[in-house]
Design a protein around this motif. Structure first.
Motif: not given
Length: 363
Positions: A177-178, A91-93, A59-62
């Protein structure tokens, strides 16, 4: 007429047989994780973007977390990120061990500039996250001149073009992200990292597979984050349509201008030299709450995305949710997304504009 905020069905209708065939072929092949479809999609998307490598992830966050780690971000580092963006951008940081440092954005483009980022730089800054917000193109070259590596968050900008190339090919690395409503959407979750760095690519491929090159020696503490074969198969069907759909999104934005919407509210403006494939079409007005009520009552999709602004949310309290970022707070209060998709018609744009006009006629 009822007009959805997103219409993912109409663009896919002509592709139903090909999507079904791609699913059937994947099922018959029996390879479901990191097989030939993922390899082919990674190669084809890299060619489309103009980069050397694409790494498919879950996913785009990962994608953001893995890309930051592959760029060397870790404990004790700071990462500058805009406060006017989706939660995942910040959030991803923390999962990298680094700290998000929020910056303000430009009032006109709603994105970071070299000036807004420079004001947030610290001695520990290891990376800048440049969000290509709503499909517009952030000034990556100007950000790179600050001397800090830039990670593009291109989740909303597949199909856009900038003066220096496509989003995804401008910084040290980029993430996509898709999610099904994105410009390039799968039939579920999916994401990717794009880069022309062999080192970043190698680390990203390891990190998506538990930190291993060969699945027998674990060199890093990584993630289980891989793009599914069947989603890659679907993406290979829709990727050739992306240019046509992007043109349709740009045309839809033109319909709003033609309908006179710019006389009622502020319309989004492309950054200099950019041709955005608008993922979200965001208007600005002091009357957005009244506009939202009028549109909802008429069966027209609309959404406020970033209110409160990202740094104001409880989860971001350890990172400065008392920061004063005046432009971000203003945009959070004044923005509203209205319908846009590749098949939006002039008649639909006129209907949306007429409904918005009723708000001001009643004043």
């Amino acid at each position: 007429m009822r007009i959805p905020l997103f219409d993912i069905h109409t663009p896919l209708e002509p592709l139903q047989a090909r999507l079904a065939a791609a699913a059937t072929a994947t099922l018959e092949r029996g390879a479901f994780v990191l097989g030939p479809e993922v390899e082919a999609f990674e190669r084809e998307f890299a060619q489309y973007l103009g980069v050397e490598h694409v790494v498919g992830v879950a996913n785009g966050t990962d994608a953001l977390t893995i890309a930051l780690r592959a760029m060397g971000v870790g404990p004790g580092d700071d990462v500058v990120v805009p406060a006017f963006t989706f939660y995942a951008s910040a959030e991803a940081i923390p999962p990298t061990g680094a700290r998000p440092v929020f910056c303000d954005v430009d009032r006109d483009t709603m994105m970071v500039t070299a000036e807004t980022v420079k004001a947030a730089l610290t001695p520990a800054t290891k990376a800048i996250v440049a969000v290509h917000l709503f499909g517009n193109v952030a000034p990556v070259r100007e950000l790179e001149a600050l001397g800090v590596p830039v990670l593009e968050d291109a989740a909303q900008a597949a199909g856009s073009r900038g003066p220096d190339g496509r989003p995804g090919a401008l910084g040290a690395a980029a993430t996509f992200s898709f999610y099904p409503t994105k410009n390039l959407g799968a039939m579920g979750d999916g994401g990717a990292i794009a880069t022309s760095s062999d080192e970043i690519m190698e680390l990203a491929r390891m990190l998506r597979c538990h930190g291993s090159r060969d699945q027998s020696t674990w060199q890093l503490v990584g993630y289980n984050s891989r793009l599914d074969e069947i989603q890659a198969a679907f993406l290979r069907v829709v990727l050739p349509e992306l240019e046509r759909w992007s043109d349709g999104r740009a045309r839809a934005a033109g319909y709003y201008a033609e309908a006179g919407l710019g006389k009622l509210v502020e319309l989004p403006e492309p950054t200099p030299g950019a041709s955005p494939a608008w993922h979200v079409f965001v208007i600005r007005s002091d009357a957005v709450d009244e506009i939202a009520a009028a549109l909802t009552g008429a069966g027209i999709g609309n959404k406020v995305y970033y209110r409160p602004a990202l740094h104001r949310h409880p989860a971001m309290a350890p990172y400065g949710n008392a920061l004063e970022l005046p432009v971000t707070d203003e945009l959070a209060r004044r923005h509203l997304a209205i319908p846009i998709h590749p098949m939006l018609s002039l008649a639909q744009a006129e209907e949306v504009t007429e409904r918005i006009a009723t708000v001001f006629a009643g004043r």
